[in-house]
Design an enzyme around this catalytic site. Structure first.
Site, short mmCIF file in Angstrom:
data_model
loop_
_atom_site.label_atom_id
_atom_site.label_comp_id
_atom_site.label_asym_id
_atom_site.label_seq_id
_atom_site.Cartn_x
_atom_site.Cartn_y
_atom_site.Cartn_z
N SER A 61 0.83 -0.91 0.00
CA SER A 61 0.49 -0.02 0.59
C SER A 61 0.78 1.59 -0.08
O SER A 61 2.21 0.47 -0.07
CB SER A 61 -1.04 0.09 1.44
OG SER A 61 -1.56 0.69 1.70
N TYR A 69 -2.63 -1.50 10.45
CA TYR A 69 -2.45 -1.64 8.86
C TYR A 69 -1.02 -1.15 8.03
O TYR A 69 -0.84 -2.06 7.15
CB TYR A 69 -4.12 -1.03 8.20
CG TYR A 69 -3.92 -1.36 7.37
CD1 TYR A 69 -4.35 -2.79 6.38
CD2 TYR A 69 -3.59 0.29 6.08
CE1 TYR A 69 -4.85 -3.57 5.14
CE2 TYR A 69 -3.77 -0.83 4.36
CZ TYR A 69 -4.15 -1.68 4.28
OH TYR A 69 -5.05 -2.14 2.95
#
Length: 247
Positions: free
Chosen positions: A138, A151
């Protein structure tokens, strides 16, 4: 990585990026196996398509991964590409003691899941022609979202793990990391229609364009994600932290 004539396993194939990649690779003439925790969404992914198979798998369960790998390799010995897509995202408040269940679930699914999947299939893949392992990190691996600390940390770990894996498998299996920006998916509530997020189909269009390059880039970074990926080297990290995390 060749983009047709493969047998591809995609985790988290019941929705979002996993489903979109499954469709695109199937359209290109690949056999695609999608996995997830619920059969309903996987069945929707397959629809009436040919050369697609759905299998239940919870990547948070190490015993399930082992038995799943044995079954897949028995039925699909030609498997040559693994795409580790399954992931979960939860927002967290770290300012006081809390239940760490969400944090532990993200580490288990987002980090240990891919590590265990790779471990289960790596020897087989290394012996296959044109083999590849795809990880999905990400932009938050490079500039964290303060509201999603675990995360962001798991995605930073996936980036680091991909770097080491690539070097260990060099000459045997390609390792390709996809680095998405914020994309309109169901990863978090309301995200599928959130303004400012990249539409899913636009993102996947751009990803597939990168897969068609020869050689395939080691990191697939669409334009929207570059500002995060390169924030530190461009000496923009403090500015990007403030922009991504307004008070």
């Amino acid at each position: 990585m060749k983009i047709s004539g493969n047998t591809i396993l995609i985790t988290g194939g019941g929705s979002g990026i996993g489903r979109a990649l499954a469709h695109r690779f199937n359209d290109l003439g690949n056999i695609v196996i999608v996995t997830g925790r619920r059969m309903g969404p996987l069945t929707e992914t397959i629809g009436k398509r040919k050369h697609m198979t759905a299998c239940l798998l919870d990547v948070a369960d190490p015993a399930a991964i082992k038995s799943f790998a044995d079954s897949i390799l028995a039925n699909h010995p030609e498997l040559n590409i693994l795409i580790n897509n399954a992931g979960v995202m939860r927002y967290e408040d770290m300012t006081s003691a809390r239940d760490l269940g969400d944090a532990e679930a993200m580490v288990t699914t987002n980090l240990l899941g891919p590590i265990r999947m790779i471990d289960a299939f790596v020897a087989h893949l290394a012996a296959q022609p044109d083999s590849a392992i795809v990880t999905i990190s990400s932009g938050l691996a490079f500039v964290p979202m303060v509201a999603a600390p675990t995360y962001s940390a798991t995605k930073a770990a996936i980036h680091s793990y991909s770097l080491s894996l690539r070097e260990q498998l060099r000459g045997k299996t390609e390792v390709i990391e996809i680095i998405p920006p914020a994309v309109q998916t169901d990863l978090t509530p309301g995200q599928a229609t959130r303004d400012g997020y990249l539409p899913l189909e636009t993102f996947v269009d751009q990803v597939m364009t990168e897969f068609r390059q020869r050689p395939t880039p080691e990191e697939i970074v669409v334009e929207r994600a570059r500002i995060l990926r390169n924030a530190e080297q461009d000496q923009r990290f403090p500015a990007m932290m403030r922009a991504l995390n307004p008070r």
